[in-house]
Scaffold this active site. Sequence first.
Site, PDB file in Angstrom:
ATOM      1  N   ASP A 301       0.864  -1.179   0.000  1.00 42.81           N
ATOM      2  CA  ASP A 301       0.000   0.000   0.000  1.00 42.81           C
ATOM      3  C   ASP A 301       0.903   1.232   0.000  1.00 42.81           C
ATOM      4  OD1 ASP A 301      -2.187   1.937   0.671  1.00 42.81           O
ATOM      5  OD2 ASP A 301      -3.339   0.111   0.990  1.00 42.81           O
ATOM      6  N   HIS A 337       1.498   2.166  -3.259  1.00 43.10           N
ATOM      7  CA  HIS A 337       0.461   2.999  -3.873  1.00 43.10           C
ATOM      8  C   HIS A 337       0.883   4.468  -3.917  1.00 43.10           C
ATOM      9  CE1 HIS A 337      -2.922  -0.122  -2.852  1.00 43.10           C
ATOM     10  NE2 HIS A 337      -1.959  -0.608  -3.583  1.00 43.10           N
TER      11      HIS A 337
END
Length: 517
Positions: A301, A337
């Site tokens: 993430d 991300h």
Amino acid sequence: MIRPSIIALSARTAALCLPKAGALYRLLEPASWRLSALTGDGDVREGAATTVVSLFHDLQPGVRYRLEVEGFQSLEFETAACAGLIDPTAFGLVQGVRHNDLEGARANAAALADAVVAVPDGGALHLPKGDWTTFPVRLKSGMTLHISKGAVLHAPSVRAGWPILEGRDAMGRMLGSWEGLPAACFAAPIHAIGAESLVIEGEGTLDGSGDRGDWWSWPKETRDGARRPRGLHLVSCTDVKLLGFTIRNAPSWTVHPQGCSRLVAAGLTVAAPPDSPNTDGFNPESCRDVTITGVRFSVGDDCIAVKAGKRGPNGEDDHLTETRGIRVTHCLMERGHGGLVIGSEMSGGVHDVAVEDCEMIGTDRGLRLKTRRGRGGSITNIAMRRVLMDGVETALSANAHYHCDADGHDEWVQSRWPAATGPGTPIIDGVTVEDVEIRKLAHAAGAFLGLPEAPIRNIRVRRLKIASFRGDATATPPIMADRVRPMRHETIVAECADVDCDEPALLSKASISVSLE
């Protein structure tokens, strides 16, 4: 010549910065060094530094050293004293317990708990080389957890009997949490609550065993009334040093300082598979004065996500505290991300954040601010300087229509028409970007989408260089909001946002939204 600077010292570790013009995470070329003990046994070591932030391990406590590095001025420093070294095997810690052996993991946790109690103030718990499986362990004030090279501390792969942190303590303060709200959560494999003068260091590894259990199969759910644990959870701690170790395979967020102040993380390696859900690398939440330097990230993430809690569904805000003074330097963000992300939980306010001299390789976004109506709070004084982005899809973004939470796609959140302002209106004011280079850009150099009732103010861009575009890029919306048009190889696009750029050609006149209706 340039003088090295001291980032952090403990009894057995020195974290130093070797700054060179143009050097980001790595030095431009290896630099030979010689470390000499001026007191003690006169130990002399030699080697070569390859990274700007270099750590020197297994030093002697209470000894003065001289460091000589090729191309730098010499530097002298003195390690801290150590009040005593505790071996947990003397308390029954057993090596080689299988990851699904509940009784063995519980016995090891009890042994470690006894060893922690035995550590004198200013002393250290020394985890020797080997594989050690244990249920969660709580650390205390005034101690060092020293994880030796070759030591791996594993969490068990099953959660039966796993301890749970309640959402609030007896005084009503946030303890366990999930995405910015008080919530019961499983205790992290290593955690501390209200600790002061805490050090976690060494060349060993903390492994959360997220890849072994079922943690990653229920990312947004609960089990036994609790949310997933973090990899390392520090709650309301002060004067913390995290030096040199590897932490991997966290069940959710990897390192989560919550309500902490004066924390330094240097030379860590933070890792999780690219498909592991919500395994953010380092998430300081409601913290003050945090330094993250020389850390290498490769996670599932965001690499770093700076947060400050979020308002409850009925406007609850008694748990909110601002985040202020976050400095990120000489880090390497691979995959993830986002490189440096702020939000979306920012209701307490996020202020004075700087990311400088870093490399972001293959992240979806570089600098990313995200919020939405209902959050409230403000994001101010954010800076990015001297950063290289290579293969980043969208380099810079600020999105005030982020479609998170169950109602994130509702019209009141996504409408491009002005709404009434109030406590739930988020503010973004003051973003500076200087000396950033983008290579293999896919979607947009910058995408800034503000609220019509609260436009994003004072975005300042200087010396932004787009070196190349990714040839096989597919047009994709550059931010996560409804009604955003797909983009490919675009420069800076803005809607309800004030952008001042020293290169007018980089400012696109195109809109972000597909329709303003």
